[in-house]
Design an enzyme around this catalytic site. Structure first.
Site, short mmCIF file in Angstrom:
data_model
loop_
_atom_site.label_atom_id
_atom_site.label_comp_id
_atom_site.label_asym_id
_atom_site.label_seq_id
_atom_site.Cartn_x
_atom_site.Cartn_y
_atom_site.Cartn_z
N HIS A 1 0.84 -1.20 0.00
CA HIS A 1 0.00 0.00 0.00
C HIS A 1 0.87 1.25 0.00
CE1 HIS A 1 -2.88 2.84 2.35
NE2 HIS A 1 -2.98 3.03 1.04
N LEU B 1 5.46 3.10 3.08
CA LEU B 1 4.89 1.94 2.39
C LEU B 1 4.41 0.96 3.44
CD1 LEU B 1 4.36 0.03 -0.01
CD2 LEU B 1 6.76 -0.65 0.10
N GLU B 2 3.12 0.62 3.38
CA GLU B 2 2.57 -0.43 4.23
C GLU B 2 2.63 -1.75 3.47
OE1 GLU B 2 -0.93 0.83 7.27
OE2 GLU B 2 -1.42 1.12 5.18
N ILE B 3 3.32 -2.72 4.02
CA ILE B 3 3.37 -4.06 3.44
C ILE B 3 2.39 -4.92 4.23
CG2 ILE B 3 4.82 -6.08 3.03
CD1 ILE B 3 7.17 -4.10 2.71
#
Length: 709
Positions: free
Chosen positions: A446, A457-459
């Site tokens: 994301h 950045l969201e993983i």
């Protein structure tokens, strides 16, 4: 204790001492109090050695000086740091007043004390390489330049340019530095030492005084007491409007510069010594330094595996897909950008090239590098060559049926080890994984918009995600220059989940009659970069309405929680946000940038903007709901750590950076204080403010998220 050769070696050529900076115990040249002492001794020896006529300061490393050792700033009381800082001041004064000319030869990063060291030299030569950049970023740590920068920089480049540089902490690249007078000349990096030696020889023969080039207006503004008074007053006004009084370093920097001009440079140096140490002891600086360390530690979560992502594909050539492609090719990754529309591909390539050309214009990359970058991008409308990519990121429309169809198509053409990632911001990655033939290879990545500017950045992992998949995506994100947090799949993931109750509360405040502007102003004053209602406009009401379902899933069963349907109704009436200028505000066209509340927006709420509430209550209602949700995310295992929670909130939504993040904020205030405030709001505004179990138990135990050592 370091020996001088641990940081500095001296080579003499024709009476010119070449002082090589090369920290033997660090990958970069970092200046600590011990190093300041070594420099002081070296400058004294340099001055006293009759065989030496001039000097050159140059680095053996890829950077000149990366800055100060921030860990040394952790003092307990006033007076702890001043002796070291005074020694640094004295060392640079000795260098500046030396009868022997010294040239700073700069290549790579010249940060903080590195820039201040170069300012004390008699000339500055820099490489024209894009890697060369100057900065005084102390303000980002809640501090001010403490090595004489508040006095020497204005006298080198002018007051206005100096304030801009110090109050923003921004990078100044080589060509810009030359243009503004920060450096005297540029040369090829391979000829840097030779150019510095020639400059030193010239200074021995003739040491002309340098004059700043100023327009008549700027001379009137900067070179007269009346003009400077106007300048400093305007600087305070502009800076105060942006910082809202939450960053004490900003007025302190202006005070130091003004003191140096109104009372003399000696008084300016004294003011710098006084205020630097005072700022070190503030909560704001402690929080910002803590945030810096968290970001530094985050960069260490990657691996140095040679089997990283070499070639990838992005599906969807819109704003997000194009942005993901851009940050990837910039870091050497070959990218296939696929879309169903040739027109969309042409537009995306044009936008990406526009961003690249901007970097060339600012000389942060070379023309050759820009051409190499764009050659890594390939646009197409089919799945040709997808069998050779390591990763595919889909950035198509937010509909689960479309996402599943994409997964089916991809699994038919990609290699069995190809990772399939979704850039979804609200849909269930677990549902996508369970639809796939190989659920272990499905993951969420994301990114935030605009991708080229937003650092987070969201993983997003699912119960099926394989560890090697997570690690490869993490490595790619770090390579792209992102700060990455790994979160478990959940409605809204982490960032949007904590944002949802905060945004919902803004709508409930409108129901209670609070003015649109009053809601936004309250949260701007609190320290958010943008008000919640303006954020609705910027993101788009249609997107906000789409996430309302996720919000219902999160809080639907909680006592006292009501998901406001105002945004959904606004979208149904055709109000989509700023994109169609039907929003909470009316935005003027052309040069009329001032926005005004749209009175028609009140028609979707019970209130008409005629009511009032205490500002503190408005702020606490949104803030405490956000804090409560962050703690729930930690408690439910969505977050791996409080550190990730702080980074995600600050970098994802701009949560009060001067507090260090939600978990740091709770520790600062005290869990008991936060819980008491929540209980007060429960008694006044309802059960939705009830503290979650973890907060309540921590308050009873006087616990902290970051226990003090």
């Amino acid at each position: 204790m370091f020996a001088q050769e641990d940081f500095l070696t001296v080579e003499v050529r024709d009476g010119i001492a070449i002082l090589w900076l090369d920290h033997k115990h660090e990958s970069q040249n970092i200046v600590s109090p011990a190093i300041i002492q070594l420099l002081d001794e070296a400058f004294r020896e340099f001055e006293e050695n009759d065989a030496i006529r001039a000097g050159v300061l140059i680095s053996r490393k890829s950077n000149f000086i990366a800055g100060a050792d921030i860990k040394s700033f952790a003092i307990k009381e006033k007076g702890d740091f001043r002796p070291f800082q005074e020694q640094g001041h004295n060392a640079l004064a000795r260098l500046e007043k030396s009868s022997k000319p010294v040239v700073a030869a700069v290549h790579g990063a010249c940060m903080g004390l590195g820039t201040e060291l170069s300012l004390a030299c008699h000339a500055r030569i820099a490489s024209s390489d894009p890697a060369t950049r100057f900065a005084l970023p102390e303000v980002q740590l809640g501090l001010l330049p403490g090595g004489g920068g508040t006095q020497r920089l204005p006298r080198t480049v002018g007051i206005q340019r100096a304030l801009d540089m110090m109050l923003t902490g921004k990078n100044i690249y080589a060509y810009q530095a030359k243009k503004m007078g920060l450096v005297d000349a540029l040369t090829d990096k391979n000829k840097l030492l030779q150019a510095a030696l020639i400059t030193a020889q010239r200074l021995l023969k003739n040491n002309p005084s340098k004059k700043q080039s100023k327009s008549l207006f700027n001379r009137a503004l900067e070179d007269t007491p009346v003009g400077r008074s106007v300048l400093f007053n305007q600087a305070r006004k502009r800076a105060g409007g942006k910082s809202r009084g939450n960053y004490p370093a900003i007025p302190a920097i202006i005070d130091c510069v003004e003191t140096g001009y109104s009372k003399g440079i000696k008084a300016g140096y004294e003011k710098e010594l006084e205020l630097f140490e005072s700022l070190m002891l503030t909560n704001e600086s402690a929080a910002l330094r803590s945030l810096f360390f968290k970001m530094t530690d985050n960069k260490k979560t990657g691996t140095k595996s040679e089997e990283g992502i070499g070639r990838m594909a992005v599906l969807g050539a819109g704003l997000m897909g194009g942005g993901i492609a851009e940050v990837s090719i910039a870091k050497g990754v070959d990218v296939i950008l696929k879309d169903i529309s040739e027109e969309a591909l042409v537009h995306a390539r044009r936008q990406i090239w526009k961003g690249i050309k901007k970097k060339v214009r600012y000389r942060s990359i070379s023309k050759i590098e820009s051409e190499e970058m764009i050659e890594r991008l390939r646009g197409q409308v089919d799945y040709d060559h997808f069998d050779h990519v390591d990763l595919v990121i889909e950035a198509v429309v937010e509909r689960m049926d479309v996402k599943k169809k994409i997964i089916d198509e991809l699994e038919a053409v990609v290699d069995e080890k190809t990772i399939i990632a979704s850039n979804t911001s609200s849909l269930s990655v677990t549902e996508m994984a369970e639809h796939a033939k190989h659920p272990g290879r499905i993951i969420g990545m994301h990114y935030f918009s605009p991708v080229s500017k937003m650092p987070l950045l969201e993983i997003v992992t699912t119960p099926h995600t394989e560890e090697w998949v997570t690690q490869k995506c993490l490595d790619l994100g770090l390579r792209q220059g992102k700060t990455c947090i790994v979160v478990k799949n959940s409605p809204g993931f982490y960032v949007n989940r904590i944002l949802a109750p905060y945004m919902n509360e803004a709508l409930l405040l409108l129901d209670e009659g609070v003015e649109i502007e009053a809601v936004d102003k309250a949260f701007l004053d609190l320290g958010f970069p943008i008000g919640p209602l303006t954020l609705f406009d910027e993101v788009g009401l249609d997107i906000a309405a789409h996430t309302a379902g996720s919000m219902e899933t999160i809080v639907g069963n909680r006592e006292g929680f009501v998901v406001h349907q105002g945004v959904v109704k606004m979208v149904e009436s055709g109000r989509l946000g700023k994109k169609n200028k039907k929003v909470f505000y009316e935005y003027g066209d052309g040069k009329r940038k001032k926005k005004e509340p749209d009175s028609a927006a009140y028609g979707f709420f019970k209130g008409a903007g005629k009511g009032t509430l205490p500002v503190d209550d408005i702020q606490k209602r949104g803030l405490l709901l956000l804090l409560n949700e962050a703690v729930r995310c930690l408690d439910e295992g969505i977050l791996r750590s409080p550190q990730d929670g702080d980074l995600g909130a600050v970098l994802g939504i701009g949560f009060l950076p001067f507090t260090g993040g939600p978990f740091s904020y709770i520790d600062q205030q005290g869990v008991g204080t936060v819980v008491n405030e929540m209980e007060r709001l429960v008694s006044t505004y309802g059960a939705r403010f009830k503290p979650c179990e973890r907060l309540a138990s921590m308050a009873a135990e006087h616990a902290m998220f970051y226990p003090e050592d």
